[in-house]
Design a protein around this motif. Structure first.
Motif, mmCIF file in Angstrom:
data_model
loop_
_atom_site.group_PDB
_atom_site.id
_atom_site.type_symbol
_atom_site.label_atom_id
_atom_site.label_comp_id
_atom_site.label_asym_id
_atom_site.label_seq_id
_atom_site.Cartn_x
_atom_site.Cartn_y
_atom_site.Cartn_z
ATOM 1 N N ILE A 97 0.837 -1.203 0.000
ATOM 2 C CA ILE A 97 0.000 0.000 0.000
ATOM 3 C C ILE A 97 0.878 1.262 0.000
ATOM 4 N N ARG A 98 2.061 1.169 0.573
ATOM 5 C CA ARG A 98 2.977 2.324 0.526
ATOM 6 C C ARG A 98 3.369 2.611 -0.929
ATOM 7 N N ARG A 99 3.717 1.557 -1.653
ATOM 8 C CA ARG A 99 4.106 1.702 -3.056
ATOM 9 C C ARG A 99 2.920 2.177 -3.907
ATOM 10 N N GLU A 100 1.778 1.572 -3.644
ATOM 11 C CA GLU A 100 0.567 1.916 -4.408
ATOM 12 C C GLU A 100 0.169 3.375 -4.162
ATOM 13 N N THR A 101 0.317 3.838 -2.928
ATOM 14 C CA THR A 101 -0.023 5.226 -2.580
ATOM 15 C C THR A 101 0.829 6.185 -3.397
ATOM 16 N N GLU A 103 2.466 5.537 -6.252
ATOM 17 C CA GLU A 103 2.152 5.426 -7.688
ATOM 18 C C GLU A 103 0.851 6.134 -8.056
ATOM 19 N N GLU A 104 -0.163 5.931 -7.232
ATOM 20 C CA GLU A 104 -1.494 6.431 -7.615
ATOM 21 C C GLU A 104 -1.737 7.872 -7.187
ATOM 22 N N THR A 105 -1.260 8.256 -5.983
ATOM 23 C CA THR A 105 -1.574 9.615 -5.489
ATOM 24 C C THR A 105 -0.386 10.557 -5.543
ATOM 25 N N GLY A 106 0.840 10.035 -5.614
ATOM 26 C CA GLY A 106 2.030 10.884 -5.616
ATOM 27 C C GLY A 106 2.502 11.273 -4.220
ATOM 28 N N TYR A 107 1.831 10.784 -3.170
ATOM 29 C CA TYR A 107 2.243 11.098 -1.791
ATOM 30 C C TYR A 107 3.126 9.986 -1.236
ATOM 31 N N LYS A 108 4.236 10.413 -0.587
ATOM 32 C CA LYS A 108 5.109 9.443 0.082
ATOM 33 C C LYS A 108 4.788 9.509 1.571
ATOM 34 N N ILE A 133 -5.051 3.635 7.096
ATOM 35 C CA ILE A 133 -5.170 5.089 7.064
ATOM 36 C C ILE A 133 -3.771 5.669 7.282
ATOM 37 N N ALA A 134 -3.558 6.898 6.814
ATOM 38 C CA ALA A 134 -2.270 7.573 7.043
ATOM 39 C C ALA A 134 -2.484 9.075 6.953
ATOM 40 N N GLU A 135 -1.800 9.814 7.830
ATOM 41 C CA GLU A 135 -1.869 11.271 7.734
ATOM 42 C C GLU A 135 -0.937 11.723 6.617
ATOM 43 N N MET A 140 4.594 15.984 1.550
ATOM 44 C CA MET A 140 4.756 14.565 1.172
ATOM 45 C C MET A 140 4.437 14.301 -0.293
ATOM 46 N N LYS A 141 3.915 15.318 -0.985
ATOM 47 C CA LYS A 141 3.574 15.127 -2.409
ATOM 48 C C LYS A 141 4.857 15.217 -3.225
ATOM 49 N N ILE A 142 5.298 14.083 -3.781
ATOM 50 C CA ILE A 142 6.587 14.092 -4.485
ATOM 51 C C ILE A 142 6.474 13.875 -6.000
ATOM 52 N N THR A 143 5.341 13.315 -6.433
ATOM 53 C CA THR A 143 5.104 13.185 -7.892
ATOM 54 C C THR A 143 3.633 13.496 -8.173
ATOM 55 N N ALA A 144 3.283 13.525 -9.458
ATOM 56 C CA ALA A 144 1.886 13.809 -9.817
ATOM 57 C C ALA A 144 0.962 12.640 -9.479
ATOM 58 N N GLY A 145 1.532 11.431 -9.349
ATOM 59 C CA GLY A 145 0.683 10.246 -9.147
ATOM 60 C C GLY A 145 0.052 9.857 -10.475
ATOM 61 N N GLY A 146 -1.109 9.227 -10.402
ATOM 62 C CA GLY A 146 -1.819 8.898 -11.653
ATOM 63 C C GLY A 146 -1.734 7.445 -12.053
ATOM 64 N N GLY A 147 -0.893 6.669 -11.361
ATOM 65 C CA GLY A 147 -0.798 5.244 -11.683
ATOM 66 C C GLY A 147 0.262 4.945 -12.722
ATOM 67 N N LEU A 148 0.383 3.669 -13.071
ATOM 68 C CA LEU A 148 1.434 3.232 -13.990
ATOM 69 C C LEU A 148 0.941 3.267 -15.432
#
Ligand code: GDD
Ligand code: MG
Length: 192
Positions: A97-101, A103-108, A133-135, A140-148
């Protein structure tokens, strides 16, 4: 605990993407009689989902993407608002879920908390979903996200006020089970 079930036969009806099985089994009923039943089960492995929230801003992060099964069942555009989610690979649910977060949202995100597990469609799908859940903070936004891209993912990232999301649940703009469970969890525990 002893099982009342004996599997007699397993057939693979499809292994095109995930696996659709037809299983014949003997079931020992409460009255002591045995009954043979057949059921189909769709096995796509297990999954994980996460709701990111910011206590200061009272906001959450959700995603929007096209979901074909909803499109052929009443969702006019097929677009669905959801908490970030992914299928588990080999790694454990937290790593996944850390990796998926990311990839999909751009938040680390760093501190991830597991809150519950649930079978989401127990009559037909084997999947057990782990809920997290995570705060998050804006830093923490490091990329645009959006998925692969190569997986054909085209995921929009949404930042919503928690109160608006709760309203959208009532109006039907949010109609995804895992997302509703997570929104209600935050409310129940007064986290936002
Ligand atoms: N080609 C092809 N690709 C597929 C198929 N089914 C799924 N995929 C692709 O496989 C990838 C899986 O992406 P994940 O992010 O790992 O999974 P997910 O689809 O978001 O699933 C999550 O949400 C589901 C819906 O709530 C959950 O059921 C699931 O557990 C998981 O949490 C996506 O790119 C998806 O389009 C298929 O039949 N054919
Ligand atoms: Mg996903």
């Amino acid at each position: 605990m002893q099982s009342n079930v004996k599997i007699l036969k397993t057939e693979i009806l499809s292994d095109n993407w995930y696996i659709l099985k037809k299983i014949t089994y003997e079931y020992l009923k409460g009255d002591g009689k045995k009954q043979v039943q057949t059921r189909e089960a769709y096995d796509r492995g297990n999954g994980a989902t996460i709701l990111l929230y910011n206590r200061e801003q009272k906001t959450i992060i959700l995603t929007r993407q096209f979901r074909l099964p909803t499109f052929i069942n009443g969702n006019e555009t097929g677009m669905l608002i959801e908490a970030c989610a992914g299928l588990l690979d080999k790694d454990n649910a937290i790593d996944c879920i850390r990796r998926e977060t990311e990839e999909e949202t751009g938040y680390k995100v760093t501190n991830i908390t597991k809150v519950l597990e649930a079978y989401m469609s127990p009559g037909s799908v084997t999947e057990m979903l782990s809920f997290f859940i995570a705060e998050y903070t804006n830093e923490m936004k490091i990329t645009a996200g959006g998925g692969l891209e190569h997986e054909g993912e085209n995921i929009e990232v949404l930042e919503l006020f928690f109160d608006d999301a709760l309203r959208m649940m009532e109006t039907g703009e949010i109609k995804d089970g895992k997302t509703i469970i997570l929104l209600q969890y935050l409310r129940l525990k007064n986290l936002l």
